[in-house]
Design an enzyme around this catalytic site. Sequence first.
Site, PDB file in Angstrom:
ATOM      1  N   ARG A   9      30.312  44.125  33.604  1.00  0.00           N
ATOM      2  CA  ARG A   9      29.892  42.931  34.207  1.00  0.00           C
ATOM      3  C   ARG A   9      30.796  42.675  35.090  1.00  0.00           C
ATOM      4  NH1 ARG A   9      32.337  38.078  33.246  1.00  0.00           N
ATOM      5  NH2 ARG A   9      31.104  36.032  32.780  1.00  0.00           N
TER       6      ARG A   9
ATOM      7  N   LYS B 236      40.952  40.600  36.203  1.00  0.00           N
ATOM      8  CA  LYS B 236      41.030  40.004  34.943  1.00  0.00           C
ATOM      9  C   LYS B 236      42.476  39.926  35.564  1.00  0.00           C
ATOM     10  CE  LYS B 236      37.366  39.286  31.716  1.00  0.00           C
ATOM     11  NZ  LYS B 236      36.800  39.601  30.744  1.00  0.00           N
TER      12      LYS B 236
HETATM   13  N1  PMM Z   1      34.599  37.635  30.094  1.00  0.00           N
HETATM   14  C1  PMM Z   1      34.564  36.506  30.505  1.00  0.00           C
HETATM   15  C2  PMM Z   1      33.288  35.629  30.362  1.00  0.00           C
HETATM   16  N2  PMM Z   1      32.217  36.482  30.052  1.00  0.00           N
HETATM   17  N3  PMM Z   1      31.705  37.811  28.855  1.00  0.00           N
HETATM   18  C3  PMM Z   1      31.748  39.788  27.495  1.00  0.00           C
HETATM   19  N4  PMM Z   1      30.896  39.924  27.182  1.00  0.00           N
HETATM   20  N5  PMM Z   1      32.318  39.998  27.928  1.00  0.00           N
HETATM   21  C4  PMM Z   1      33.798  39.361  28.967  1.00  0.00           C
HETATM   22  O1  PMM Z   1      34.488  40.068  28.765  1.00  0.00           O
HETATM   23  C5  PMM Z   1      33.669  38.000  29.617  1.00  0.00           C
HETATM   24  C6  PMM Z   1      32.176  37.070  29.450  1.00  0.00           C
HETATM   25  C7  PMM Z   1      35.364  35.995  31.794  1.00  0.00           C
HETATM   26  O2  PMM Z   1      35.575  35.636  32.989  1.00  0.00           O
HETATM   27  P1  PMM Z   1      34.916  35.046  33.934  1.00  0.00           P
HETATM   28  O3  PMM Z   1      35.058  33.974  33.885  1.00  0.00           O
HETATM   29  O4  PMM Z   1      35.580  35.847  34.953  1.00  0.00           O
HETATM   30  O5  PMM Z   1      33.766  35.239  34.522  1.00  0.00           O
END
Ligand code: PMM
Length: 298
Positions: free
Chosen positions: A266, A225
Amino acid sequence: MSGVPLRTVDGLPEWGRCAVMGVVNVTPDSFSDGGRFFDTATAVKRGLALVHEGADLVDVGGESTRPGAQRVDEAEELRRVVPVVRGLVGEGVLVSVDTMRASVAEQAVAAGARLVNDVSGGRADARMVPVVADAGVPFVVMHWRGQSADMNSRAVYGDVVREVVDELRTAVDGAVAGGVAAERIVVDPGLGFAKQAGHDLALVAALSRLRAELGRPLLVAASRKRFLGRVLAGPDGAAPPPARERDAATAAVTALAARDGAWAVRVHEVRASADAVRVVAAVGEAAGPVPHGGGGAG
Ligand code: PMM
């Protein structure tokens, strides 16, 4: 801090340590891996590779939530997500679906997904909570202040930790009032969502407090991030490294989260985080019981 086993989520296995959730974004435009795993076969292969690297579960999403992103339409999201969920489940993978849409959650669960991860915490779609309640699956409730298109304007806090705890508690209460069993709820501070880098860092510093005050297992999603980019850019204002060069920094947050008793992290690149959670677990065992303030850190 009540001795509640904060790594137990009804309906999911217990790993006895912080779990690692690998990310498969079936999108052309995701923040950090958009376009790389866009067709079904490639996405399934990617999910299997993440499991091979040590992922305990795989989170499949079909809509980018990067700052400024516009919504994808429902039919397209279904087309992206459901076949990948079905393919991974068919290979024996524990799959979570990352969606703000009840219809996508419903069809993903019908295809075998075992966890619904909703970045809006049930607020983007009024049908989400009833659908999750009916399905009886675990539910990730993330801290969210509005859609990605304009979320940066909502990154205004007096006391970010206090406000995130209070707003998450409201979202959890809403889910429970709507019939989702409290024992199936995981909470997530939503790093990068309506937050500036300083807010994200303050939340990472307060993970133990979030866990203790909310009394639910915690998912931490720092992977690649912007706030990590800002940290790595250094004080001279040099350009932050691109998202794909933030995996070592991500693993550092994984180690901190695991030490602070997070239920899961994650991440886009699994190996370093899978190693990190195992090292933290081994150090915790060597230190003896209750290494960080109770709560069944495992
Ligand atoms: N961030 C993204 C997508 N899904 N889900 C949860 N639970 N928490 C998060 O912080 C989160 C998420 C965005 O990140 P990406 O597009 O780089 O995967």
